[in-house]
Write an enzyme that holds these catalytic residues in place. Structure first.
Site, PDB file in Angstrom:
ATOM      1  N   HIS A 131       0.971  -1.186  -0.161  1.00 37.20           N
ATOM      2  CA  HIS A 131       0.063  -0.075   0.073  1.00 37.20           C
ATOM      3  C   HIS A 131       0.887   1.327   0.034  1.00 37.20           C
ATOM      4  O   HIS A 131       1.888   1.106   0.563  1.00 37.20           O
ATOM      5  CB  HIS A 131      -0.858  -0.056   1.299  1.00 37.20           C
ATOM      6  CG  HIS A 131      -1.847   1.050   1.519  1.00 37.20           C
ATOM      7  ND1 HIS A 131      -1.654   2.265   1.636  1.00 37.20           N
ATOM      8  CD2 HIS A 131      -3.123   0.995   1.073  1.00 37.20           C
ATOM      9  CE1 HIS A 131      -2.732   2.972   1.745  1.00 37.20           C
ATOM     10  NE2 HIS A 131      -3.914   2.127   1.598  1.00 37.20           N
ATOM     11  N   ASP A 208       2.975  -4.540   8.098  1.00 33.87           N
ATOM     12  CA  ASP A 208       1.654  -3.578   8.080  1.00 33.87           C
ATOM     13  C   ASP A 208       0.644  -4.679   8.104  1.00 33.87           C
ATOM     14  O   ASP A 208       0.086  -5.552   7.424  1.00 33.87           O
ATOM     15  CB  ASP A 208       1.718  -3.148   6.635  1.00 33.87           C
ATOM     16  CG  ASP A 208       0.573  -2.383   6.331  1.00 33.87           C
ATOM     17  OD1 ASP A 208      -0.432  -2.372   7.339  1.00 33.87           O
ATOM     18  OD2 ASP A 208       0.216  -1.608   5.087  1.00 33.87           O
ATOM     19  N   GLN A 211      -4.497  -5.079   7.150  1.00 34.18           N
ATOM     20  CA  GLN A 211      -5.769  -6.149   6.489  1.00 34.18           C
ATOM     21  C   GLN A 211      -5.541  -7.454   7.411  1.00 34.18           C
ATOM     22  O   GLN A 211      -6.358  -8.357   7.161  1.00 34.18           O
ATOM     23  CB  GLN A 211      -5.311  -6.251   5.159  1.00 34.18           C
ATOM     24  CG  GLN A 211      -5.560  -4.986   4.305  1.00 34.18           C
ATOM     25  CD  GLN A 211      -6.779  -4.475   4.322  1.00 34.18           C
ATOM     26  OE1 GLN A 211      -7.969  -5.177   4.889  1.00 34.18           O
ATOM     27  NE2 GLN A 211      -7.160  -3.498   3.707  1.00 34.18           N
ATOM     28  N   LYS A 234     -10.597  -0.539  10.758  1.00 33.73           N
ATOM     29  CA  LYS A 234     -10.641  -1.928   9.822  1.00 33.73           C
ATOM     30  C   LYS A 234     -11.168  -3.067  10.653  1.00 33.73           C
ATOM     31  O   LYS A 234     -11.087  -4.155  10.367  1.00 33.73           O
ATOM     32  CB  LYS A 234      -9.413  -2.156   9.203  1.00 33.73           C
ATOM     33  CG  LYS A 234      -9.123  -1.013   8.023  1.00 33.73           C
ATOM     34  CD  LYS A 234      -8.076  -1.323   7.206  1.00 33.73           C
ATOM     35  CE  LYS A 234      -7.369  -0.432   6.485  1.00 33.73           C
ATOM     36  NZ  LYS A 234      -7.953   0.287   5.235  1.00 33.73           N
ATOM     37  N   CYS A 372      -4.882   2.436  -3.765  1.00 32.70           N
ATOM     38  CA  CYS A 372      -3.540   2.864  -3.071  1.00 32.70           C
ATOM     39  C   CYS A 372      -2.332   1.971  -3.305  1.00 32.70           C
ATOM     40  O   CYS A 372      -1.442   1.788  -2.340  1.00 32.70           O
ATOM     41  CB  CYS A 372      -3.834   3.258  -1.689  1.00 32.70           C
ATOM     42  SG  CYS A 372      -4.936   4.796  -1.419  1.00 32.70           S
TER      43      CYS A 372
HETATM   44  N1  7TS Z   1      -1.905  -0.626   4.915  1.00 34.96           N
HETATM   45  C1  7TS Z   1      -2.897  -1.423   4.313  1.00 34.96           C
HETATM   46  C2  7TS Z   1      -2.367  -2.665   4.076  1.00 34.96           C
HETATM   47  C3  7TS Z   1      -4.112  -0.946   3.961  1.00 34.96           C
HETATM   48  O1  7TS Z   1      -5.290  -1.852   3.407  1.00 34.96           O
HETATM   49  C4  7TS Z   1      -4.439   0.464   4.289  1.00 34.96           C
HETATM   50  C5  7TS Z   1      -5.768   0.992   4.065  1.00 34.96           C
HETATM   51  C6  7TS Z   1      -3.419   1.128   4.915  1.00 34.96           C
HETATM   52  C7  7TS Z   1      -2.110   0.725   4.945  1.00 34.96           C
HETATM   53  C8  7TS Z   1      -3.827   2.599   5.265  1.00 34.96           C
HETATM   54  O2  7TS Z   1      -4.644   2.617   6.387  1.00 34.96           O
HETATM   55  P1  7TS Z   1      -4.968   4.044   7.096  1.00 34.96           P
HETATM   56  O3  7TS Z   1      -6.222   3.643   7.945  1.00 34.96           O
HETATM   57  O4  7TS Z   1      -3.744   4.670   7.648  1.00 34.96           O
HETATM   58  O5  7TS Z   1      -5.679   4.630   5.833  1.00 34.96           O
HETATM   59  N2  7TS Z   1      -6.339   0.508   2.820  1.00 34.96           N
HETATM   60  C9  7TS Z   1      -7.610   0.913   2.255  1.00 34.96           C
HETATM   61  C10 7TS Z   1      -8.199   0.361   1.207  1.00 34.96           C
HETATM   62  O6  7TS Z   1      -7.766  -0.855   0.624  1.00 34.96           O
HETATM   63  N3  7TS Z   1      -9.132   0.738   0.770  1.00 34.96           N
HETATM   64  O7  7TS Z   1      -8.944   2.013   1.539  1.00 34.96           O
HETATM   65  C11 7TS Z   1      -8.191   2.102   2.141  1.00 34.96           C
END
Ligand code: 7TS
Length: 414
Positions: A131, A208, A211, A234, A372
């Site tokens: 990501h 990371d 997910q 999430k 992303c």
């Molecule tokens: N890393 C992974 C693997 C992610 O899926 C996401 C967000 C992030 C980092 C960033 O997370 P945040 O909470 O700091 O924004 N993924 C997604 C997605 O797949 N669609 O919208 C956000």
């Protein structure tokens, strides 16, 4: 009135849908089918009620007040830290740092750890399926320090090429930062093996977990990673809140990332000394309500059981994959052996955004685009995919509606 979490062994997964009022609404004249859980999961009433109660009756600032409300808020805030520690089986609650989310957590490590430990020619290993949140902060740190980014390639089935990874490792490797479960492909990466290999090479690791934390039991001490990061939103918790787990000896040696109240020991105009970990990294009034919300979300998920959640989602993914395979012209992007909760696919003659828009008109929420993760889209030579991502509160009816929706959309393009 507050509701207790459903006892899943008695009630079954369909019962728990009543904890998520958002799922029983109509969208565009159809019952909502929510398949965008990888972007953000839904919040059960138990969590929403707990946050509401905090705001109505319990709110005060933490760590500063002598008065009862402030002391109570501090107790809840710190109890949440303990709850998170136990949930991921970290060794010490001071290894849990509150941030605004996965992105913020990675930026903290890249700035605090990276800028102090990287120098000219040092190497940071990432993967082709990261990501952007696990690419850009490292690039920024590399630009400032002269470090170099190396990338583990991805095979045609969407798996990491572990042999190529072994060849990338060297005494110059300072950091290996890898996604646990890909938000674009669904691939579950062998993080234990990746961490072991990095440690053998003398490198530090970051996983990371954005997910992975919502979908499986995480045992930090078993994975043995140096850093692990995730977001509350999430995993049935609130937005704007997340966690950086770090091994205590590493955190103790890291300088603060942001300055302000609460993170200090003594301040004069000449010099400031800093508070201990984790407070050194939590400048200013923190997200108190959000920490309490995440704590409640952890209680909710634990009452169901992470193993039960993982089993439920595997069964749903298997069903969805088999049904999607029956659709003519559908091509999966990412077909890893070990895959979780994300189904990403394309059609040669239907653009993902057209498909997503027509599905939305039928009340079906999926995500379309590059998720992303532009480098992995480029790897598979597609500008975008349609992504259905599942949670434990989804069911076979949701998947059947998705299949119907796709077939209906296809009829316009034939
Ligand atoms: N890393 C992974 C693997 C992610 O899926 C996401 C967000 C992030 C980092 C960033 O997370 P945040 O909470 O700091 O924004 N993924 C997604 C997605 O797949 N669609 O919208 C956000």
């Amino acid at each position: 009135m507050e509701q207790a979490a459903v006892n899943i062994s008695k009630a079954g997964f369909d019962e728990i849908r009543k904890d998520f009022p958002v799922l029983s609404q109509q969208v565009n004249g159809h019952p909502l089918v929510y398949l965008d859980n990888a972007a953000s999961s839904q919040m059960p009433v138990q969590v929403a009620d707990r946050i509401d109660r905090y705001h109505r009756f319990e709110h005060s600032n933490v760590h500063r007040g002598i008065h009862t409300l402030s002391q109570k808020a501090t107790d809840y805030y710190e109890a949440a830290r303990k709850k998170i520690q136990v949930f991921i089986n970290a060794a010490d609650e001071h290894e849990i740092i509150y941030t605004t989310g996965t992105t913020d957590s990675i930026n903290l490590v890249a700035n605090s750890y990276g800028l102090t430990n990287f120098s000219e020619g040092d190497e940071v290993i990432l993967t082709e399926m990261e990501h952007h949140a696990n690419i850009v902060p490292w690039q920024m740190a590399a630009q400032k320090t002269g470090a170099i980014i190396k990338v583990i390639p991805v095979t045609d089935s969407g798996e990491l090429d572990i042999e190529a990874y072994k060849k990338l490792l060297s005494p110059r490797t300072k950091m290996v930062s890898v996604i646990h479960i890909s938000n674009a492909l669904g691939t579950v990466n062998p993080v234990k093996e990746i961490v072991d290999l990095a440690h053998e090479a003398g490198a530090v690791t970051l996983i990371d977990g954005a997910q992975s934390i919502p979908h499986q039991n995480i045992d930090i001490q078993d994975i043995d990673t140096d850093f692990y990061v995730f977001s509350a939103h999430k995993m049935c918790g609130p937005t704007g809140f997340g966690i950086l787990y770090g091994k205590k000896h590493l955190l103790d040696a890291m300088p603060p990332y942001r300055g302000g109240g609460d993170m200090i020991d003594k301040v004069t105009f000449e010099e400031t000394t800093y508070n201990e970990v984790p407070f050194r990294f939590e400048a200013g009034t923190p997200p108190i309500a959000a920490s309490i919300g995440l704590s409640e979300a952890i209680d909710y998920l634990s009452a169901i059981g992470m193993d039960a959640i993982e089993a439920r989602e595997s069964e749903l993914v298997e069903y969805a994959e088999a049904e999607l395979r029956k659709i003519d012209g559908l091509r999966f992007i990412g077909e890893a052996e070990n895959r979780a909760s994300v189904l990403s696919f394309v059609f040669d003659h239907i653009h993902a955004s057209d498909l997503g828009t027509i599905l939305d008109k039928q009340g079906i929420a999926v995500r379309t685009g590059h998720h992303c993760a532009q480098p992995i889209m480029r790897r598979f030579n597609v500008p975008a995919t349609t992504r259905a991502s599942l949670a434990f509160y989804n069911n076979r009816d949701d998947i059947d509606r998705l299949i119907e929706g796709i077939n209906y959309t296809k009829s316009f393009f034939e």
